[in-house]
Design a protein around this motif. Sequence first.
Motif, PDB file in Angstrom:
ATOM      1  N   THR A   1      -9.826   7.398 -15.028  1.00 17.47           N
ATOM      2  CA  THR A   1      -8.516   8.018 -14.809  1.00 17.47           C
ATOM      3  C   THR A   1      -7.876   8.414 -16.130  1.00 17.47           C
ATOM      4  N   MET A   2      -7.949   7.546 -17.110  1.00 14.79           N
ATOM      5  CA  MET A   2      -7.340   7.839 -18.413  1.00 14.79           C
ATOM      6  C   MET A   2      -7.968   9.091 -19.039  1.00 14.79           C
TER       7      MET A   2
ATOM      8  N   ASP B   1       0.809  -1.213   0.000  1.00 15.61           N
ATOM      9  CA  ASP B   1       0.000   0.000   0.000  1.00 15.61           C
ATOM     10  C   ASP B   1       0.849   1.273   0.000  1.00 15.61           C
ATOM     11  N   THR B   2       2.102   1.163  -0.453  1.00 15.18           N
ATOM     12  CA  THR B   2       2.983   2.323  -0.515  1.00 15.18           C
ATOM     13  C   THR B   2       3.144   2.819  -1.950  1.00 15.18           C
ATOM     14  N   ARG B   3       3.571   4.057  -2.075  1.00 12.07           N
ATOM     15  CA  ARG B   3       3.777   4.654  -3.402  1.00 12.07           C
ATOM     16  C   ARG B   3       4.851   3.930  -4.213  1.00 12.07           C
ATOM     17  N   ASP B   4       5.761   3.259  -3.542  1.00 15.91           N
ATOM     18  CA  ASP B   4       6.791   2.527  -4.270  1.00 15.91           C
ATOM     19  C   ASP B   4       6.596   1.012  -4.178  1.00 15.91           C
ATOM     20  N   GLY B   5       5.414   0.596  -3.743  1.00 18.52           N
ATOM     21  CA  GLY B   5       5.113  -0.828  -3.634  1.00 18.52           C
ATOM     22  C   GLY B   5       4.665  -1.418  -4.961  1.00 18.52           C
ATOM     23  N   PRO B   6       4.496  -2.710  -4.999  1.00 19.32           N
ATOM     24  CA  PRO B   6       4.187  -3.392  -6.263  1.00 19.32           C
ATOM     25  C   PRO B   6       2.829  -3.049  -6.875  1.00 19.32           C
ATOM     26  N   VAL B   7       1.852  -2.718  -6.050  1.00 19.99           N
ATOM     27  CA  VAL B   7       0.528  -2.385  -6.596  1.00 19.99           C
ATOM     28  C   VAL B   7       0.590  -1.048  -7.331  1.00 19.99           C
ATOM     29  N   VAL B   8       1.205  -0.054  -6.716  1.00 16.95           N
ATOM     30  CA  VAL B   8       1.322   1.252  -7.369  1.00 16.95           C
ATOM     31  C   VAL B   8       2.238   1.155  -8.594  1.00 16.95           C
ATOM     32  N   ARG B   9       3.320   0.404  -8.493  1.00 16.42           N
ATOM     33  CA  ARG B   9       4.192   0.243  -9.665  1.00 16.42           C
ATOM     34  C   ARG B   9       3.419  -0.381 -10.829  1.00 16.42           C
ATOM     35  N   ALA B  10       2.589  -1.366 -10.530  1.00 19.32           N
ATOM     36  CA  ALA B  10       1.774  -1.991 -11.575  1.00 19.32           C
ATOM     37  C   ALA B  10       0.736  -1.004 -12.114  1.00 19.32           C
ATOM     38  N   ALA B  11       0.143  -0.202 -11.232  1.00 18.20           N
ATOM     39  CA  ALA B  11      -0.845   0.796 -11.661  1.00 18.20           C
ATOM     40  C   ALA B  11      -0.179   1.860 -12.534  1.00 18.20           C
ATOM     41  N   GLU B  12       1.023   2.274 -12.166  1.00 22.06           N
ATOM     42  CA  GLU B  12       1.758   3.251 -12.981  1.00 22.06           C
ATOM     43  C   GLU B  12       2.041   2.684 -14.370  1.00 22.06           C
ATOM     44  N   LYS B  13       2.436   1.431 -14.411  1.00 23.43           N
ATOM     45  CA  LYS B  13       2.719   0.800 -15.711  1.00 23.43           C
ATOM     46  C   LYS B  13       1.441   0.689 -16.536  1.00 23.43           C
ATOM     47  N   ALA B  14       0.339   0.362 -15.899  1.00 27.03           N
ATOM     48  CA  ALA B  14      -0.942   0.275 -16.607  1.00 27.03           C
ATOM     49  C   ALA B  14      -1.294   1.622 -17.234  1.00 27.03           C
ATOM     50  N   LEU B  15      -1.120   2.701 -16.470  1.00 29.54           N
ATOM     51  CA  LEU B  15      -1.421   4.038 -16.992  1.00 29.54           C
ATOM     52  C   LEU B  15      -0.445   4.421 -18.109  1.00 29.54           C
TER      53      LEU B  15
ATOM     54  N   LEU C   1     -12.116  -1.857 -10.887  1.00 31.98           N
ATOM     55  CA  LEU C   1     -10.796  -1.305 -11.216  1.00 31.98           C
ATOM     56  C   LEU C   1     -10.726  -0.892 -12.687  1.00 31.98           C
ATOM     57  N   ALA C   2     -11.309  -1.662 -13.562  1.00 30.23           N
ATOM     58  CA  ALA C   2     -11.316  -1.301 -14.989  1.00 30.23           C
ATOM     59  C   ALA C   2     -12.086   0.003 -15.210  1.00 30.23           C
ATOM     60  N   ASP C   3     -13.195   0.174 -14.509  1.00 35.61           N
ATOM     61  CA  ASP C   3     -13.949   1.425 -14.616  1.00 35.61           C
ATOM     62  C   ASP C   3     -13.116   2.604 -14.086  1.00 35.61           C
ATOM     63  N   ALA C   4     -12.452   2.410 -12.977  1.00 30.39           N
ATOM     64  CA  ALA C   4     -11.590   3.465 -12.419  1.00 30.39           C
ATOM     65  C   ALA C   4     -10.458   3.795 -13.391  1.00 30.39           C
ATOM     66  N   PHE C   5      -9.928   2.783 -14.037  1.00 37.12           N
ATOM     67  CA  PHE C   5      -8.862   2.992 -15.021  1.00 37.12           C
ATOM     68  C   PHE C   5      -9.359   3.864 -16.174  1.00 37.12           C
ATOM     69  N   GLU C   6     -10.515   3.537 -16.704  1.00 35.92           N
ATOM     70  CA  GLU C   6     -11.076   4.308 -17.829  1.00 35.92           C
ATOM     71  C   GLU C   6     -11.319   5.762 -17.425  1.00 35.92           C
TER      72      GLU C   6
ATOM     73  N   LYS D   1       1.202   2.406 -20.138  1.00 36.26           N
ATOM     74  CA  LYS D   1       0.983   1.572 -21.328  1.00 36.26           C
ATOM     75  C   LYS D   1      -0.450   1.656 -21.852  1.00 36.26           C
ATOM     76  N   GLY D   2      -1.351   2.250 -21.047  1.00 33.55           N
ATOM     77  CA  GLY D   2      -2.754   2.296 -21.452  1.00 33.55           C
ATOM     78  C   GLY D   2      -3.412   0.930 -21.409  1.00 33.55           C
ATOM     79  N   ASN D   3      -2.957   0.078 -20.497  1.00 39.91           N
ATOM     80  CA  ASN D   3      -3.458  -1.295 -20.423  1.00 39.91           C
ATOM     81  C   ASN D   3      -3.678  -1.673 -18.959  1.00 39.91           C
ATOM     82  N   VAL D   4      -4.946  -1.735 -18.561  1.00 42.44           N
ATOM     83  CA  VAL D   4      -5.307  -2.011 -17.175  1.00 42.44           C
ATOM     84  C   VAL D   4      -4.850  -3.389 -16.712  1.00 42.44           C
TER      85      VAL D   4
END
Length: 179
Positions: A47-48, A6-20, A40-45, A22-25
Amino acid sequence: MPPHCDTRDGPVVRAAEKALEKGNVNYVLIWVPKESERELADAFERTMKVRKLGEGAKDLADDWFFETAIRLHRAGEGAPYTGLKPAGLDEGPVVPRAEKAIETGDAGEVIRFVLDVAREDLQRRFHAVIEKKHYDPDDVVAGRAYVQAFIDFVVYTHHLYRYVKGGEKHEGGGGGHSH
């Protein structure tokens, strides 16, 4: 788990950053349980779309998306969501070693480290029992100290064994997400 997912440099945020980026949730969907995919897919859309409105909107939307991903991830673990934590928190000695092992494909260092820590702790608990084992039967306080050390050692070894054999789940044992 130590502060991490749950940190800004943790794996979930790193994956979310990569999704944003690459444009791929799908880069972050793997971190949430199946029943949370749609949210999460709705939140991604959303956010984009908002990210295109300027730097301030992008930062706000990204943070909201990170928080949503972490909240859904934590729910999948059966753990409460307590907010997006700052980067750089102390993860303890094991998490960095475990992540390095995953990166390099070599688990030797983390295995040695964990086994050494477990061995030292088991020895410490065992010696505490042995030191208290030969108490005077008329010294009830010493007898109780022995019993406490006995229980501490036996229960610890039992729980350690159960955890190693897969009897425990990550974060409180709930949900469909076990790491």
